[in-house]
Design an enzyme around this catalytic site. Structure first.
Site, PDB file in Angstrom:
ATOM      1  N   HIS A 150     -48.290  18.105   0.857  1.00 14.66           N
ATOM      2  CA  HIS A 150     -48.878  19.158   1.712  1.00 14.66           C
ATOM      3  C   HIS A 150     -50.417  18.879   1.645  1.00 14.66           C
ATOM      4  CE1 HIS A 150     -44.999  20.437   0.570  1.00 14.66           C
ATOM      5  NE2 HIS A 150     -44.907  21.138   1.857  1.00 14.66           N
ATOM      6  N   HIS A 190     -49.541  20.866   7.658  1.00 17.13           N
ATOM      7  CA  HIS A 190     -49.137  21.474   6.408  1.00 17.13           C
ATOM      8  C   HIS A 190     -48.234  20.860   5.455  1.00 17.13           C
ATOM      9  CE1 HIS A 190     -47.119  24.624   4.229  1.00 17.13           C
ATOM     10  NE2 HIS A 190     -46.121  24.144   4.181  1.00 17.13           N
ATOM     11  N   GLU A 206     -37.737  44.872  -9.752  1.00 16.91           N
ATOM     12  CA  GLU A 206     -37.139  43.812 -10.567  1.00 16.91           C
ATOM     13  C   GLU A 206     -37.740  42.373 -10.621  1.00 16.91           C
ATOM     14  OE1 GLU A 206     -35.488  45.549  -8.412  1.00 16.91           O
ATOM     15  OE2 GLU A 206     -34.364  47.088  -9.341  1.00 16.91           O
ATOM     16  N   HIS A 266     -22.788  48.109  -8.125  1.00 21.82           N
ATOM     17  CA  HIS A 266     -23.263  47.906  -9.444  1.00 21.82           C
ATOM     18  C   HIS A 266     -22.591  47.501 -10.503  1.00 21.82           C
ATOM     19  CE1 HIS A 266     -25.893  50.864  -7.244  1.00 21.82           C
ATOM     20  NE2 HIS A 266     -26.681  51.255  -8.246  1.00 21.82           N
TER      21      HIS A 266
END
Lengths: 663, 663
Positions: free
Chosen positions: A35, A266, A411, A473
């Site tokens: 890149h 890129h 999280e 869950h």
């Protein structure tokens, strides 16, 4: 802190930046892969950062009070390889750069901390570099409070791209940093309006600066190709007490006359023709991988200034009463675990019936009192994960001495910040969420393993045993899918004693992460011995057959008690059955074959019992064994109803074993 | 659209809202488990929404032009169970509600679309409900453009909590919705300043409304306990052409005099005493689970109005020339796959050597031309995932007729939006990212399986074969960890023909998701037969042993060619070896044992070859077989260098097999 005054004129900075451009485009061309766009676009900003702001000493990559530099846009790895080479680090060498992206070169496709000492963290998975930098900045502020500004006072600098800012984890990371007012954190955003698919307008209309301001950040902007303007904006960022985002307006692939400013630059080599045209535009006449002496001399002079700063710091360290403690802490050494032996002895005596999440809290109560480096937290499940102890007060914007982070409902941001703290050094982070939501932070757990960081993930509510919250869950596949990650220790202890043993193993593991899967529901104590850490071999024989052994029951966590009951029932029917508790497969796999075979001998029927997918268990049971588990999603009901419903009782299992034995 | 004028005075709305509060607190109390705080806090807002704004008919839960209502804060499930019961849906019944969170009750801990027809999607994993709603709103705008406003013109309403807004996926979801200007999407944010750990200030200082505005959204605010003010704000949201966020300022657990406004009311029963006090405060004298007749009559009157609206719509449907097509589309039926037979025949004849990501593009070119319901996209890797075809023009704010989404660098937001589109109906979504970044959207893939949606995940760059990008980008454990998810079909085709077969299977699977793992690198064609979809059984014998069979080689994807080479070498040494290609374990597991045993017979040495973790393979190889793979992280180098480095060549494998055979 500006270790070097702005004493290099633009006329000298420009060739320095072009050296980055030349190395980057030539290395990508040689590899025929990589890149070039980002390193060429951000070369000017990086040159200002390294020449006027960043505190570093190439002779001492791990100097504790260095500024941390994180290339969150890791695909632009040639930027950091160029910078490390130009400023005079031992590695990478120019030969390493020539072999960019080739087998055994430390110049991997993306920067890896395990390949080069001077790389702070492994980046490439977008958004995580910045999120790890948040953890580094947390670690810095905590250690600053603990050891004082003479020893700890450094900044964390990040280069991030549009991808890092668009990923969800960005929201979590900057929310955390904003609320904690981590003013030592400065993010330089490579704003070039280009993503892989094309112009950023294809996918976003966001006013990014407004979003950062809404999240408690300071923002600034600069022309990313005007050295003075860059320096002004970086100085503003340094001065502001809030974390700062500097929008550096750049042209991707700057210098490549026909390709710059487009997504074509890129992620592909420029090609020989465009490279020649770029050399002409930049006035860069040196051969590939050659940096003219005067340009190199300017780059190398930066390192010398860093050496002075470090020498002064070393003096302070040597004069500091707690210098030794600080150094040991940064080296990841643990102090004596006061009270730990007594705690384990008491468990053996008392045999408490507890949820392992509660046993974990009890263990943490002893360990966090003994180990100041431990910093805990939870993604808004403190009372459920049982992660807070009396030694760990809140870490807040007003009090960085605290050792407990209210991470919020973040999280992924939490797990990445934990990795950043561990990588910073001086901190042993642990953090909690429900096991099922390990999904939300999974790639950060993976990066903990890849980066060999001591991050400890506390994953509670580890099976259908969580009960009424239901299938969304209830982890079914999660223990298995964590086991599939290389180098991660996945621990599922069966009672309070095993929980203590697993905690000790996780804590003493300096070079890698652990995940503890813990129950919501109470479990009986199965052990009354405390002399040896029996979990250290990953599996051990908990119950030996009395009758001639025909069956070996393999189980983990809450199902070990079921295995013990099943073994009793089998023995009553004259069928000898061992029970092997396997709290950690990875540790068991590390044992020699004779130990493994002694636990799971040929000839005996191997039966696994685990309240989750059976996926993976046939490694131990073989095709002829019995793997008992739950190969479907769970259900919403009290735990006491669910175990019988899913056939996870001794009563349901024993007949299957007898049938398999032909009895 | 307001199906009912605001004809109910506050004096009648208040008891309606209190009915929600009473049912919620009583059901949670009876279950001794659940979350009363949110339903009680949002009862007033929900009452206004259902009585004055939401277009629904309880007699026809799946009426295609209904408004979609998504309870993103799924833990507040008693809110939606109450609403469905009160408005007169067949299910849940009051008995179901009495058995809230008990085995076999459809009133599970969190709302599940598979339990109740009127639940639009399964929520609980925070942030995903809102992100699925974005997909529903995309589906609505597309079908509106395709079939006209007479048939499709509905809104998507979401109730979200602080958790939904703090999760990273929120940033991705609202970025997508903002850029696409999904004005039919309205999010009602339950702003109560409370999370599980305590006050929101513990973890955030964000100005949420400013952030939404920075992302292209309209925002409004209201007093969430003032019916007129709620109605004003919702009307503003309806009127604005942008997606809207309405901050509803509420008191969590509103009505519980001693606990409201605190985190104690979030996730625990109120207790008998507090429930009695709440009844007194609310003036609610009815027994638990009893709703007074006048209150029930007001609730049930809403459904009647919806029935009229639906009857008018049915008339329009019957009058519409394309009504049949629309209905078939909404039922998930596929049209004839024009050109598909010819495409597969040509593959058999031409035997092209292609990367399977390219074969996937070729298959998609035919399929997207034949199936208008297919809407593709990529998380900013369009050119790498090969997901765009000439039939799929860009879906943009200016043109909702497009069938290709530039999702941006938002894997999780993409996957959840795909699930939302599939759940809306009328759309078969597929979307791409790198296999390694399935980690970033893993829980949405899980929810696709749990919700039984036809979402097709295109996961390219599926092994070390991606080469130079290195270990951060090389999936090792990902195929295994996806296989561990129940009900997900994980497909790893070996050549262009298998890729076509897998695409057809994924497309024809109405009740569940599929994940295709595809290579970056070219693979030779291994098949010249096109009559039968041999992948349909999950595994099949590609090569039969010539010499007496002693070995069965099991492989998937790019390693099938290695297995074929190894088999040749073994045969040359007089060792008979079958090659079994196993593109989809889940389909193979669904076959009867005799088919499975016919492919992997007792007595033969089973050897698996896959360029990823061996985790899970022992199910087929047994403990005595050989599982050959990569049980460590990858490395950065060209693919041609990596396969030999990791021992994944016939030359490296054959000696291991011979050794295992004692030869």
């Amino acid at each position: 802190m500006s270790p070097s005054a702005a004493n290099l004129a633009p006329s000298r900075l420009a060739p320095m930046a072009n050296a980055i451009r030349a190395l980057s485009m030539d290395a990508v061309q040689a590899a025929n892969s990589g890149h070039p766009g980002m390193p060429m676009g951000m070369a000017d900003v990086a040159t200002v950062l390294f020449s006027q702001f960043l505190k570093f000493d190439p002779a001492a990559p791990k100097w504790p009070d260095r500024d941390r530099f994180v290339l969150s846009a890791g695909h632009g790895s040639m930027l950091i390889y160029s910078l490390l080479y130009l400023t005079g680090y031992d590695a990478p060498t120019i030969d390493d750069i020539r072999k960019f992206r080739q087998l055994h070169s430390p110049c991997a496709g993306h920067p890896e901390n395990i390949e080069l000492e001077a790389i702070e963290c492994t980046t490439g998975p977008l958004g995580q570099g910045l999120a790890m930098a948040v953890g580094m900045a947390i670690a810095e502020r905590h250690l600053n409070t603990e050891f004082g500004s003479d020893l700890v006072d450094h900044k964390t600098w990040v280069i991030a791209g549009d991808g890092c800012l668009m990923e969800g984890i960005n929201h979590e990371a900057i929310g955390l940093a904003g609320n904690l007012q981590l003013g030592q954190l400065n993010v330089l955003w490579d704003s070039n309006h280009i993503t892989i698919d094309g112009d950023t307008s294809l996918s976003t209309c966001e006013d990014i600066l407004a979003r950062y301001r809404a999240t408690g950040w300071h923002t600034a902007e600069c022309d990313g190709h005007d050295f003075a303007d860059i320096a002004r904006a970086l100085a503003e960022a340094e001065a502001d007490p809030r974390p700062s985002l500097v929008a550096c307006h750049t042209v991707i692939g700057k210098g490549a006359p026909n390709k710059q400013g487009t997504h074509n630059v890129h992620g592909s080599p420029l090609g020989a023709e465009e490279i020649a045209a770029t050399r002409a535009v930049l006035g860069w006449t040196a051969e590939p991988f050659v940096v003219p002496d005067d340009v190199m001399a300017d780059w190398r002079s930066l390192g010398a200034r860093g050496a002075e700063t470090r020498a002064e710091w070393e003096k302070r360290l040597n004069a500091e009463a707690r210098g030794g403690e600080f150094s040991a802490r940064m080296a990841g050494e643990l102090p004596t675990l006061n009270g730990w032996h007594e705690y384990r002895a008491k468990l053996a005596a008392d045999k408490p019936k507890l949820a392992t999440r509660k046993s974990s809290e009890d263990a943490l109560t002893v360990l966090t009192a003994a180990v100041p480096a431990m910093i805990g937290g939870s993604a808004d499940l403190t009372g459920s994960n049982n992660t807070k102890t009396k030694s760990t007060g809140p870490f807040t914007a007003d009090d960085y001495s605290g050792r407990y982070l209210y991470y919020g409902i973040r999280e992924f941001g939490m797990a990445a910040a934990m990795n950043g703290m561990a990588l910073h050094g001086g901190i042993v982070p642990y953090g909690g969420t429900f096991l099922v939501f390990s999904d939300y932070c999974r790639n950060a757990i993976r990066l903990a393993a890849l980066q060999q960081t001591r991050s400890i993930f506390v994953l509670t509510h580890d099976s259908i045993g969580l009960g009424e919250d239901g299938p969304t869950h209830q982890p079914i596949e999660h223990v298995a899918s964590l086991r599939a990650i290389p180098d991660l220790w996945v621990m599922r202890p069966a009672d309070a004693m095993e929980t203590a043993e697993c905690w000790e193993l996780a804590l003493r593991r300096k070079d890698g992460p652990s995940a503890l899967a813990l129950t919501r529901q109470n479990l009986p104590a199965l052990r009354d011995d405390a002399d040896e850490n029996r979990s250290a071999k990953g599996a051990y024989r908990l119950v030996a057959a009395k009758a001639a052994r025909r069956v070996v029951l393999l189980a983990t966590g809450s199902e070990v008690q079921i295995a013990v009951e099943a073994a009793k029932a089998l023995e009553e029917a004259g069928i000898g059955a061992d029970v092997v508790s396997m709290p950690c497969w990875e540790l068991f796999e590390a044992q020699d074959k004779s130990y493994q075979d002694s636990l799971i001998p040929e000839g005996a029927l191997a039966v696994s019992i685990e309240a989750g997918t059976t996926f993976g268990w046939h490694k131990w049971t073989g095709r002829d064994g019995l793997a008992i588990g739950i190969d479907r999603f769970g259900a919403s009901a009290p735990a006491e109803a669910l175990f019988p419903y899913f056939g996870l009782t001794a009563e349901a299992i024993v007949p299957q074993i007898k049938a398999k034995l032909g009895l």
